[in-house]
Motif scaffolding. Sequence first.
Motif, PDB file in Angstrom:
ATOM      1  N   GLU A  11      -2.769   6.666   7.766  1.00  0.00           N
ATOM      2  CA  GLU A  11      -4.017   7.437   7.832  1.00  0.00           C
ATOM      3  C   GLU A  11      -4.183   8.314   6.602  1.00  0.00           C
ATOM      4  O   GLU A  11      -5.307   8.526   6.120  1.00  0.00           O
ATOM      5  N   THR A  12      -3.077   8.799   6.062  1.00  0.00           N
ATOM      6  CA  THR A  12      -3.142   9.675   4.887  1.00  0.00           C
ATOM      7  C   THR A  12      -3.310   8.887   3.592  1.00  0.00           C
ATOM      8  O   THR A  12      -4.107   9.274   2.723  1.00  0.00           O
ATOM      9  N   ASN A  13      -2.582   7.786   3.452  1.00  0.00           N
ATOM     10  CA  ASN A  13      -2.520   7.088   2.171  1.00  0.00           C
ATOM     11  C   ASN A  13      -3.312   5.782   2.099  1.00  0.00           C
ATOM     12  O   ASN A  13      -3.743   5.387   1.011  1.00  0.00           O
ATOM     13  N   ALA A  14      -3.487   5.105   3.231  1.00  0.00           N
ATOM     14  CA  ALA A  14      -4.191   3.812   3.208  1.00  0.00           C
ATOM     15  C   ALA A  14      -4.993   3.619   4.485  1.00  0.00           C
ATOM     16  O   ALA A  14      -4.713   2.718   5.288  1.00  0.00           O
ATOM     17  N   PRO A  15      -6.024   4.451   4.702  1.00  0.00           N
ATOM     18  CA  PRO A  15      -6.805   4.339   5.952  1.00  0.00           C
ATOM     19  C   PRO A  15      -7.543   3.011   6.090  1.00  0.00           C
ATOM     20  O   PRO A  15      -7.898   2.619   7.204  1.00  0.00           O
ATOM     21  N   LEU A  16      -7.760   2.314   4.977  1.00  0.00           N
ATOM     22  CA  LEU A  16      -8.444   1.019   5.053  1.00  0.00           C
ATOM     23  C   LEU A  16      -7.679   0.032   5.928  1.00  0.00           C
ATOM     24  O   LEU A  16      -8.283  -0.810   6.609  1.00  0.00           O
ATOM     25  N   LEU A  17      -6.352   0.128   5.933  1.00  0.00           N
ATOM     26  CA  LEU A  17      -5.553  -0.792   6.741  1.00  0.00           C
ATOM     27  C   LEU A  17      -5.793  -0.582   8.236  1.00  0.00           C
ATOM     28  O   LEU A  17      -5.560  -1.495   9.031  1.00  0.00           O
ATOM     29  N   GLN A  18      -6.247   0.612   8.620  1.00  0.00           N
ATOM     30  CA  GLN A  18      -6.509   0.906  10.028  1.00  0.00           C
ATOM     31  C   GLN A  18      -7.985   0.726  10.400  1.00  0.00           C
ATOM     32  O   GLN A  18      -8.376   1.050  11.522  1.00  0.00           O
ATOM     33  N   ALA A  50       0.818  -1.211   0.000  1.00  0.00           N
ATOM     34  CA  ALA A  50       0.000   0.000   0.000  1.00  0.00           C
ATOM     35  C   ALA A  50       0.856   1.268   0.000  1.00  0.00           C
ATOM     36  O   ALA A  50       0.530   2.247  -0.680  1.00  0.00           O
ATOM     37  N   MET A  51       1.972   1.249   0.745  1.00  0.00           N
ATOM     38  CA  MET A  51       2.745   2.464   0.932  1.00  0.00           C
ATOM     39  C   MET A  51       3.918   2.592  -0.042  1.00  0.00           C
ATOM     40  O   MET A  51       4.181   3.680  -0.553  1.00  0.00           O
ATOM     41  N   HIS A  52       4.627   1.525  -0.320  1.00  0.00           N
ATOM     42  CA  HIS A  52       5.842   1.615  -1.124  1.00  0.00           C
ATOM     43  C   HIS A  52       5.627   1.276  -2.594  1.00  0.00           C
ATOM     44  O   HIS A  52       6.392   1.713  -3.445  1.00  0.00           O
ATOM     45  N   PRO A 112      -3.510   0.121  -4.583  1.00  0.00           N
ATOM     46  CA  PRO A 112      -4.707   0.460  -3.812  1.00  0.00           C
ATOM     47  C   PRO A 112      -4.840  -0.425  -2.577  1.00  0.00           C
ATOM     48  O   PRO A 112      -4.490  -1.607  -2.613  1.00  0.00           O
ATOM     49  N   ALA A 113      -5.345   0.156  -1.496  1.00  0.00           N
ATOM     50  CA  ALA A 113      -5.415  -0.558  -0.224  1.00  0.00           C
ATOM     51  C   ALA A 113      -6.175  -1.885  -0.315  1.00  0.00           C
ATOM     52  O   ALA A 113      -5.731  -2.884   0.260  1.00  0.00           O
ATOM     53  N   GLY A 172      12.931  -4.715   6.008  1.00  0.00           N
ATOM     54  CA  GLY A 172      14.098  -3.941   6.417  1.00  0.00           C
ATOM     55  C   GLY A 172      13.969  -3.455   7.845  1.00  0.00           C
ATOM     56  O   GLY A 172      14.581  -2.452   8.230  1.00  0.00           O
ATOM     57  N   ASN A 173      13.158  -4.178   8.635  1.00  0.00           N
ATOM     58  CA  ASN A 173      12.892  -3.805  10.031  1.00  0.00           C
ATOM     59  C   ASN A 173      12.353  -2.383  10.150  1.00  0.00           C
ATOM     60  O   ASN A 173      12.576  -1.692  11.143  1.00  0.00           O
ATOM     61  N   GLU A 174      11.617  -1.964   9.124  1.00  0.00           N
ATOM     62  CA  GLU A 174      11.078  -0.601   9.083  1.00  0.00           C
ATOM     63  C   GLU A 174       9.616  -0.595   9.524  1.00  0.00           C
ATOM     64  O   GLU A 174       8.810  -1.431   9.098  1.00  0.00           O
ATOM     65  N   THR A 175       9.266   0.345  10.369  1.00  0.00           N
ATOM     66  CA  THR A 175       7.889   0.531  10.817  1.00  0.00           C
ATOM     67  C   THR A 175       7.225   1.625   9.989  1.00  0.00           C
ATOM     68  O   THR A 175       7.796   2.705   9.800  1.00  0.00           O
ATOM     69  N   ILE A 176       6.051   1.348   9.482  1.00  0.00           N
ATOM     70  CA  ILE A 176       5.282   2.352   8.738  1.00  0.00           C
ATOM     71  C   ILE A 176       4.403   3.103   9.730  1.00  0.00           C
ATOM     72  O   ILE A 176       3.575   2.495  10.417  1.00  0.00           O
TER      73      ILE A 176
END
Length: 360
Positions: A187-194, A121-123, A127-128, A177-181
Motif C-alpha cells: 500500500e505504501t510503495n506499490a498500490p497499483l498491485l492492489q 516492485a518491492m525489492h 516502478p509498479a 524465499g517463501n517470503e510474504t510481502i
Amino acid sequence: MSVETTKASGPQEFEKTLAASDTSVASFDTHSRTPLESIQHRLHKSPAMVPLIILLLSVILFAIVVGGRFFSPFTLTLILQQVAITGMVGIAQTLVVLTAGIDLSVGAIMVLSSVVMGQFAMHYGVPAPVAVAVGLLVGALCGFINGILIARVKLPPFIVTLGTWSIYAAINFIYSGNETIRSQDLETNAPLLQFFGNSFKVGGAVFTYGVLLMLIMAAIAWYVLNHTAWGRHVYAVGDDPEAAELSGVRVDRMLLAVYTLTGIICAIAGWALIGRIGSVSPQAGQFENINSITAVVIGGTSLFGGRGSILGTIFGALIVGVFALGLRLWGTDPQWTQLSVGALIIVAVGIDQWIRKISA
C-alpha cells in the motif's frame, strides 16, 4: 444390302416397364426426434444451458434452506468476489480444454507471476507498471514453454503440465524465499498491485474491480471464440485436429498460441490475486489448477475438446461459489462442500457423455 425400317406403332417393351415405375420425387428420410432426443440436441447446441439450469436450481435451493440472508446484496456480491480468481483462471483453462488438452500448471503460473510482480516492485525498486509488465511476460513465457513441449515436441498435455506445475511451483518458492510481502508495504510503495482489490458500490451491492475484470475477460473471450476465425479454429483443433490441418489450420501454431495466451491470462489473474488477498504470498492460490478444472467441467466444457463455452465456465465457478457459501450459511461442516462439488463433477461428466451421444 437394304435396311428395313419399321415405325413403331406403340410403346416399346422398356417403356411399358418404366410406365409402371414410381414417379415420386426422391426425398431424404427424416427421423422425427423424441422429446428426450430434442432436449439432448438442444443441450448439445448450447453447452452453457446445463450449468445455467444447475445454477438457478442451486440458488433456489439455498434460498429455501437458508432464507432471506442468501438473497442479500452482500451475500450475492460476496459469491462473485470469491469466484473472481477461479473464473479468470477458468477462462484460461477453457481455451486449453477446448483444444482437447489440459493445463495443470495454471495455478503455479498465476502465483509465480504475482510473486515476480511483488519482488520487482518491492525489492528491485522497479516502478509498479513495469513490475506488472514483467509479471505478464513471465506468465507468457511459462505458457510458451508448455506450448512448445506440447505442439512442437508432441508430448501429452497432461504429462507436460504436470511436470511444469512442479517446476513453476518450485521456482516460485526458491525465488521468493517463501517470503510474504505484507499489504502495508504494498500500500505504501506499490498500490497499483492492489488495484483489483479496491471496491465500488452499485446500489446496495459492493463489487471489487477484480469482479469487473473477470466479467470483461469473459466477455472478450466469449466474443473471440464465437465471432472470430481464431475462435473457430480453436474448436476445430479440439474437435478433429487432422481435419483442421487438412482444412488449412496450422494446428501446432494454434496450440502454441493457446498455451501462451493461457499463461498471460493466468498472470493477469495473479495481479488480481494480489488485490484479492492484499499481499503477495507464494502460498496463495496453489489449488487454482483444480478449481479451474472443476469450473470448466461443471460448466459443461467437454474434456474431449471441441465443445464448450466461456459462459458455462463462469456458471460453473458460480455454482461452486453458491454451494460453498450456501452450505456455510446453513452451518454445515466444510467437508460437505467438497462432497457436493465432487458429486457435481461426476454428474457434469455424466451429462456430457449423454449429450455427446447426439453427435456420435
